[in-house]
Design a protein around this motif. Structure first.
Motif, PDB file in Angstrom:
ATOM      1  N   ALA A 178       0.839  -1.167  -0.020  1.00  0.00           N
ATOM      2  CA  ALA A 178      -0.011  -0.105   0.054  1.00  0.00           C
ATOM      3  C   ALA A 178       0.888   1.365  -0.074  1.00  0.00           C
ATOM      4  CB  ALA A 178      -1.013   0.130   1.224  1.00  0.00           C
ATOM      5  N   SER A 179       1.876   1.268   0.848  1.00  0.00           N
ATOM      6  CA  SER A 179       2.611   2.340   0.739  1.00  0.00           C
ATOM      7  C   SER A 179       3.389   2.624  -0.455  1.00  0.00           C
ATOM      8  CB  SER A 179       3.838   2.086   1.761  1.00  0.00           C
ATOM      9  OG  SER A 179       5.042   1.344   1.347  1.00  0.00           O
ATOM     10  N   VAL A 180       3.880   1.571  -1.370  1.00  0.00           N
ATOM     11  CA  VAL A 180       4.548   1.662  -2.587  1.00  0.00           C
ATOM     12  C   VAL A 180       3.393   2.461  -3.659  1.00  0.00           C
ATOM     13  CG1 VAL A 180       5.290   0.427  -4.704  1.00  0.00           C
ATOM     14  CG2 VAL A 180       5.977  -0.248  -2.577  1.00  0.00           C
ATOM     15  N   ARG A 181       2.196   1.866  -3.379  1.00  0.00           N
ATOM     16  CA  ARG A 181       1.110   2.411  -4.337  1.00  0.00           C
ATOM     17  C   ARG A 181       0.717   3.913  -3.771  1.00  0.00           C
ATOM     18  NH1 ARG A 181      -3.427  -2.445  -4.271  1.00  0.00           N
ATOM     19  NH2 ARG A 181      -2.212  -3.841  -5.783  1.00  0.00           N
ATOM     20  N   ARG A 182       0.738   4.233  -2.609  1.00  0.00           N
ATOM     21  CA  ARG A 182       0.646   5.648  -2.258  1.00  0.00           C
ATOM     22  C   ARG A 182       1.811   6.504  -2.514  1.00  0.00           C
ATOM     23  NH1 ARG A 182       0.433   4.547   2.718  1.00  0.00           N
ATOM     24  NH2 ARG A 182       2.800   5.244   3.039  1.00  0.00           N
ATOM     25  N   ASP A 183       3.075   6.148  -2.420  1.00  0.00           N
ATOM     26  CA  ASP A 183       4.276   6.917  -2.528  1.00  0.00           C
ATOM     27  C   ASP A 183       5.089   7.110  -3.734  1.00  0.00           C
ATOM     28  OD1 ASP A 183       3.732   7.668  -0.011  1.00  0.00           O
ATOM     29  OD2 ASP A 183       4.939   6.100   0.926  1.00  0.00           O
ATOM     30  N   GLY A 184       4.751   5.788  -4.468  1.00  0.00           N
ATOM     31  CA  GLY A 184       5.649   5.717  -5.608  1.00  0.00           C
ATOM     32  C   GLY A 184       6.893   5.371  -5.548  1.00  0.00           C
ATOM     33  N   TRP A 185       7.472   4.891  -4.362  1.00  0.00           N
ATOM     34  CA  TRP A 185       8.816   4.147  -4.078  1.00  0.00           C
ATOM     35  C   TRP A 185       8.722   3.579  -2.675  1.00  0.00           C
ATOM     36  CZ3 TRP A 185      10.236   5.613   0.883  1.00  0.00           C
ATOM     37  CH2 TRP A 185       9.654   6.932   1.295  1.00  0.00           C
ATOM     38  N   PHE A 186       9.553   2.690  -2.742  1.00  0.00           N
ATOM     39  CA  PHE A 186       9.874   1.774  -1.350  1.00  0.00           C
ATOM     40  C   PHE A 186      11.584   1.733  -0.831  1.00  0.00           C
ATOM     41  CE2 PHE A 186      10.299  -2.088   1.165  1.00  0.00           C
ATOM     42  CZ  PHE A 186       9.216  -1.887   1.931  1.00  0.00           C
ATOM     43  N   THR A 187      11.608   1.806   0.230  1.00  0.00           N
ATOM     44  CA  THR A 187      12.980   1.677   0.842  1.00  0.00           C
ATOM     45  C   THR A 187      12.914   0.762   1.921  1.00  0.00           C
ATOM     46  OG1 THR A 187      14.810   2.851   1.673  1.00  0.00           O
ATOM     47  CG2 THR A 187      12.585   3.787   2.287  1.00  0.00           C
ATOM     48  N   ALA A 188      14.004  -0.023   2.148  1.00  0.00           N
ATOM     49  CA  ALA A 188      13.834  -1.024   3.266  1.00  0.00           C
ATOM     50  C   ALA A 188      15.447  -1.236   3.409  1.00  0.00           C
ATOM     51  CB  ALA A 188      13.002  -2.523   2.799  1.00  0.00           C
ATOM     52  N   ASP A 189      15.484  -2.093   4.695  1.00  0.00           N
ATOM     53  CA  ASP A 189      16.754  -2.742   5.149  1.00  0.00           C
ATOM     54  C   ASP A 189      16.612  -4.117   4.645  1.00  0.00           C
ATOM     55  OD1 ASP A 189      18.013  -0.432   6.229  1.00  0.00           O
ATOM     56  OD2 ASP A 189      17.155  -0.669   8.185  1.00  0.00           O
ATOM     57  N   GLU A 190      17.695  -4.565   3.842  1.00  0.00           N
ATOM     58  CA  GLU A 190      17.280  -5.846   3.255  1.00  0.00           C
ATOM     59  C   GLU A 190      18.004  -6.776   4.187  1.00  0.00           C
ATOM     60  OE1 GLU A 190      16.460  -5.892  -0.682  1.00  0.00           O
ATOM     61  OE2 GLU A 190      15.385  -4.885   0.716  1.00  0.00           O
ATOM     62  N   GLU A 191      17.484  -6.911   5.564  1.00  0.00           N
ATOM     63  CA  GLU A 191      17.790  -7.904   6.398  1.00  0.00           C
ATOM     64  C   GLU A 191      17.772  -9.357   5.817  1.00  0.00           C
ATOM     65  OE1 GLU A 191      15.235  -5.926   6.705  1.00  0.00           O
ATOM     66  OE2 GLU A 191      13.694  -7.065   7.235  1.00  0.00           O
ATOM     67  N   ASN A 192      16.847  -9.574   5.071  1.00  0.00           N
ATOM     68  CA  ASN A 192      16.433 -11.175   4.665  1.00  0.00           C
ATOM     69  C   ASN A 192      17.533 -11.600   3.609  1.00  0.00           C
ATOM     70  OD1 ASN A 192      14.404 -11.581   6.296  1.00  0.00           O
ATOM     71  ND2 ASN A 192      12.810 -10.508   4.786  1.00  0.00           N
ATOM     72  N   LEU A 193      18.364 -10.522   3.010  1.00  0.00           N
ATOM     73  CA  LEU A 193      19.360 -10.886   1.965  1.00  0.00           C
ATOM     74  C   LEU A 193      20.748 -10.794   2.635  1.00  0.00           C
ATOM     75  CD1 LEU A 193      17.728  -9.647  -1.129  1.00  0.00           C
ATOM     76  CD2 LEU A 193      17.540 -11.966  -0.354  1.00  0.00           C
ATOM     77  N   GLU A 194      20.958  -9.598   3.037  1.00  0.00           N
ATOM     78  CA  GLU A 194      22.235  -9.379   3.770  1.00  0.00           C
ATOM     79  C   GLU A 194      22.084  -8.252   4.942  1.00  0.00           C
ATOM     80  OE1 GLU A 194      26.786  -8.192   2.241  1.00  0.00           O
ATOM     81  OE2 GLU A 194      25.146  -8.488   1.034  1.00  0.00           O
ATOM     82  N   ALA A 195      22.610  -8.491   5.893  1.00  0.00           N
ATOM     83  CA  ALA A 195      22.550  -7.405   6.915  1.00  0.00           C
ATOM     84  C   ALA A 195      23.330  -6.243   6.529  1.00  0.00           C
ATOM     85  CB  ALA A 195      23.041  -8.060   8.431  1.00  0.00           C
ATOM     86  N   GLY A 196      22.850  -5.152   6.956  1.00  0.00           N
ATOM     87  CA  GLY A 196      23.427  -3.936   6.899  1.00  0.00           C
ATOM     88  C   GLY A 196      23.171  -3.250   5.514  1.00  0.00           C
ATOM     89  N   ILE A 197      22.498  -3.729   4.656  1.00  0.00           N
ATOM     90  CA  ILE A 197      22.151  -3.291   3.384  1.00  0.00           C
ATOM     91  C   ILE A 197      20.919  -2.578   3.225  1.00  0.00           C
ATOM     92  CG2 ILE A 197      21.859  -3.729   0.898  1.00  0.00           C
ATOM     93  CD1 ILE A 197      24.700  -4.189   1.663  1.00  0.00           C
ATOM     94  N   ARG A 198      20.792  -1.429   2.663  1.00  0.00           N
ATOM     95  CA  ARG A 198      19.623  -0.576   2.523  1.00  0.00           C
ATOM     96  C   ARG A 198      19.274  -0.315   1.034  1.00  0.00           C
ATOM     97  NH1 ARG A 198      20.433   4.111   6.086  1.00  0.00           N
ATOM     98  NH2 ARG A 198      19.335   2.876   7.682  1.00  0.00           N
TER      99      ARG A 198
END
Length: 260
Positions: A178-198
């Motif tokens: 829902a936030s992607v649809r509202r804002d048009g972007w998404f940011t996250a800390d990719e903890e599921n793939l590699e710690a410390g990656i944004r």
């Protein structure tokens, strides 16, 4: 066009399952391991393996089977035929030159985000990403943007089927979409793939407003701060997406877009 079960060629489907069974975590497998990974009996797996060996898509090292570089022809055929990655590359390269952060483009294939274009930065990154890399869509910023572009009915089926397995909270995934649809972007800390990656991702849309791809960056969190995201990376990435969209629409006739 939607295929019915009677139109599917089972032997082709099984042969592709054998190729797809090979993975960075299991680059070499025995006959028994291939049979298990592709959900085939040993006799069927043996026939498919030897057919792929004869056609040059696999090689054998004793009892172990490995992919042969000839399989790259399959992926290269897609990249050569697909306008979008070729159109996107110069714009992604320009973005990387300006911000010195690696950039990539992904499309959705089933429940996987598949990288179709990648431009590395000069900085060293431990995350391993190449064209053809695939990840569960819900585990990456690129994938969440791609999921947000799907219709509600598709998303409900995706969630009901448990294809988002591993996500800590399906309700949180819905909120992220829902936030992607509202804002048009998404940011996250990719903890599921590699710690410390944004990571940061934005959609690429066609003339009808349908999401056809996502572009994004991944960087160490200590280098890509929230302030840098808001002030530099996000506006630049959004501008890059718009430039790709304009170039894509200029290259693809409207009638072809409407037929997809």
């Amino acid at each position: 066009m939607a295929e019915t079960e009677t139109e599917l060629v089972t032997s082709v489907e099984r042969g592709l399952a054998v190729l797809a069974a090979f993975h960075p975590d299991r680059p070499a497998m025995t006959l028994s391991e291939v049979a298990k990974a592709s959900d085939l009996d040993r006799a069927s797996a043996r026939r498919f393996l030897h057919t792929l060996l004869a056609r040059g898509y696999l090689r054998a090292d004793g009892q172990l089977f490995r992919l042969h570089p000839a399989v790259l022809e399959l992926g290269n055929a897609y990249l050569a035929a697909s306008r979008l990655p070729r159109i996107a590359l110069p714009y992604l390269s320009d973005f990387v030159g300006r911000l010195n952060e690696s950039a990539s483009m992904a499309v959705l294939q089933g429940d996987q985000a598949v990288c179709v274009a990648y431009v590395p930065s000069r900085r060293l990154m431990t995350a391993h990403l190449t064209v053809g890399s695939r990840f569960p869509a819900h585990r990456t910023a690129l994938g969440r943007v791609l999921l947000a572009g799907k219709p509600d009915e598709w998303l409900e089926g995706y969630l009901a089927a448990g294809r988002s397995g591993g996500h800590p909270d399906p309700a949180a995934l819905r909120a992220e979409i829902a936030s992607v649809r509202r804002d048009g972007w998404f940011t996250a800390d990719e903890e599921n793939l590699e710690a410390g990656i944004r990571a940061l991702a934005v959609p690429v849309r066609d003339s009808a407003g349908v999401t056809i791809a996502a572009i994004g960056i991944s960087s160490h969190a200590d280098r890509l701060s929230q302030a840098t995201l808001a002030e530099a990376a996000r506006p630049a990435l959004t501008e890059t997406a718009h430039r790709i969209e304009r170039a894509y629409l200029a290259a693809v006739p409207l009638s072809a877009v409407q037929r997809r």
